[in-house]
Design a protein around this motif. Sequence first.
Motif, short mmCIF file in Angstrom:
data_model
loop_
_atom_site.label_atom_id
_atom_site.label_comp_id
_atom_site.label_asym_id
_atom_site.label_seq_id
_atom_site.Cartn_x
_atom_site.Cartn_y
_atom_site.Cartn_z
N MET A 1 -6.84 -2.79 2.89
CA MET A 1 -5.72 -1.87 2.82
C MET A 1 -6.08 -0.56 3.53
SD MET A 1 -2.70 -1.58 1.87
CE MET A 1 -1.52 -0.27 1.72
N SER A 2 -7.34 -0.15 3.42
CA SER A 2 -7.75 1.10 4.06
C SER A 2 -7.65 1.00 5.58
CB SER A 2 -9.16 1.50 3.63
OG SER A 2 -10.08 0.48 3.95
N ALA A 3 -7.99 -0.15 6.14
CA ALA A 3 -7.85 -0.32 7.59
C ALA A 3 -6.39 -0.29 8.00
CB ALA A 3 -8.52 -1.62 8.04
N LEU A 4 -5.51 -0.85 7.17
CA LEU A 4 -4.08 -0.78 7.45
C LEU A 4 -3.61 0.68 7.43
CD1 LEU A 4 -1.29 -2.04 7.94
CD2 LEU A 4 -1.08 -2.30 5.45
N ALA A 5 -4.09 1.45 6.45
CA ALA A 5 -3.73 2.87 6.37
C ALA A 5 -4.20 3.61 7.63
CB ALA A 5 -4.33 3.50 5.12
N LEU A 6 -5.40 3.32 8.10
CA LEU A 6 -5.89 3.95 9.32
C LEU A 6 -5.07 3.54 10.53
CD1 LEU A 6 -9.75 3.68 8.82
CD2 LEU A 6 -8.36 5.76 8.80
N GLN A 7 -4.69 2.28 10.59
CA GLN A 7 -3.85 1.78 11.68
C GLN A 7 -2.52 2.53 11.69
OE1 GLN A 7 -1.93 -2.03 11.05
NE2 GLN A 7 -2.58 -2.68 13.08
N LEU A 8 -1.91 2.66 10.52
CA LEU A 8 -0.63 3.37 10.43
C LEU A 8 -0.80 4.85 10.80
CD1 LEU A 8 0.74 1.78 7.14
CD2 LEU A 8 1.36 1.20 9.50
N ALA A 9 -1.89 5.46 10.34
CA ALA A 9 -2.14 6.88 10.67
C ALA A 9 -2.28 7.08 12.18
CB ALA A 9 -3.40 7.36 9.95
N GLN A 10 -2.94 6.13 12.84
CA GLN A 10 -3.10 6.24 14.30
C GLN A 10 -1.75 6.17 15.00
OE1 GLN A 10 -6.11 6.83 16.02
NE2 GLN A 10 -4.58 7.33 17.55
N ARG B 1 4.23 7.45 17.23
CA ARG B 1 4.94 6.17 17.19
C ARG B 1 5.38 5.87 15.76
NH1 ARG B 1 0.20 3.86 20.61
NH2 ARG B 1 -0.50 3.47 18.51
N ILE B 2 6.33 6.63 15.28
CA ILE B 2 6.80 6.49 13.90
C ILE B 2 7.46 5.13 13.70
CG2 ILE B 2 8.39 7.45 12.18
CD1 ILE B 2 7.86 10.20 13.57
N GLY B 3 8.26 4.71 14.65
CA GLY B 3 8.92 3.41 14.54
C GLY B 3 7.92 2.26 14.49
N THR B 4 6.87 2.37 15.31
CA THR B 4 5.84 1.33 15.31
C THR B 4 5.11 1.30 13.97
OG1 THR B 4 5.54 1.60 17.69
CG2 THR B 4 3.75 0.53 16.49
N TRP C 1 5.08 -1.94 11.51
CA TRP C 1 3.85 -2.58 11.03
C TRP C 1 3.79 -2.60 9.51
CZ3 TRP C 1 0.73 -5.91 13.03
CH2 TRP C 1 0.48 -5.93 14.39
N LEU C 2 4.16 -1.47 8.90
CA LEU C 2 4.13 -1.40 7.44
C LEU C 2 5.11 -2.39 6.83
CD1 LEU C 2 3.11 -0.11 4.85
CD2 LEU C 2 4.86 1.66 5.13
N GLY C 3 6.33 -2.42 7.34
CA GLY C 3 7.33 -3.36 6.82
C GLY C 3 6.91 -4.81 7.01
N LEU C 4 6.39 -5.12 8.20
CA LEU C 4 5.93 -6.48 8.47
C LEU C 4 4.78 -6.87 7.56
CD1 LEU C 4 6.17 -9.00 10.27
CD2 LEU C 4 4.57 -7.89 11.85
N ALA C 5 3.83 -5.96 7.37
CA ALA C 5 2.68 -6.24 6.50
C ALA C 5 3.12 -6.48 5.06
CB ALA C 5 1.66 -5.11 6.58
N ILE C 6 3.98 -5.62 4.56
CA ILE C 6 4.46 -5.78 3.18
C ILE C 6 5.21 -7.09 3.02
CG2 ILE C 6 6.08 -4.88 1.46
CD1 ILE C 6 5.25 -2.05 2.43
N ALA C 7 6.11 -7.37 3.94
CA ALA C 7 6.91 -8.60 3.84
C ALA C 7 6.03 -9.85 3.95
CB ALA C 7 7.99 -8.61 4.93
N ALA C 8 5.15 -9.88 4.93
CA ALA C 8 4.32 -11.08 5.14
C ALA C 8 3.31 -11.28 4.02
CB ALA C 8 3.61 -10.98 6.49
N CYS C 9 2.68 -10.20 3.57
CA CYS C 9 1.70 -10.33 2.49
C CYS C 9 2.37 -10.74 1.19
CB CYS C 9 0.91 -9.03 2.32
SG CYS C 9 -0.25 -8.72 3.68
N THR C 10 3.52 -10.19 0.91
CA THR C 10 4.26 -10.58 -0.29
C THR C 10 4.70 -12.03 -0.20
OG1 THR C 10 5.02 -8.31 -0.61
CG2 THR C 10 6.26 -10.04 -1.74
N ALA C 11 5.20 -12.44 0.94
CA ALA C 11 5.62 -13.83 1.13
C ALA C 11 4.45 -14.79 0.96
CB ALA C 11 6.26 -14.01 2.50
#
Length: 137
Positions: free
Chosen positions: A89-98, A104-107, A111-121
């Motif tokens: 999760m920390s690497a995801l947070a760093l990825q989002l921060a970058q 690149r707010i949309g990006t 990524w956050l939406g895709l990660a949440i949806a895919a991990c939950t699924a």
Amino acid sequence: MVRRVAATVAAAGIVGAGIRWGVATQVNENWALFIVNVIGCGVVGWATARHEGIRLHRHARYGPSPAGGREAGPSPWLTAGFCGALTSMSALALQLAQHLDDGRIGTAGAWLGLAIAACTAAFVGCRVVVVARWRQS
């Protein structure tokens, strides 16, 4: 006993980290993180559902556990060791921060939406498969 558990958690962590490294050497780092996080969530979904099925089977067959229904969770070597080293999760947070730092707010949101949806699924999907197998048997 504690040393044995610690050793199995450590060994499983080495395997999880090795797989994560292997995936990272094959695909873009953003996609590698996504892939291992989805796999890890699926494994945790499978492990928790399997544990619950075993616990329910024991309860139906032998009655409540002597500990008053409180039993250990899924194998720590699998969840804490393997999945703990595989996912991040920390690497995801760093990825989002970058992405945010680069404007690149949309990006970052995608990524956050895709990660949440895919991990939950993955988590729910693996649990559903395990539960469906209990009901068939």
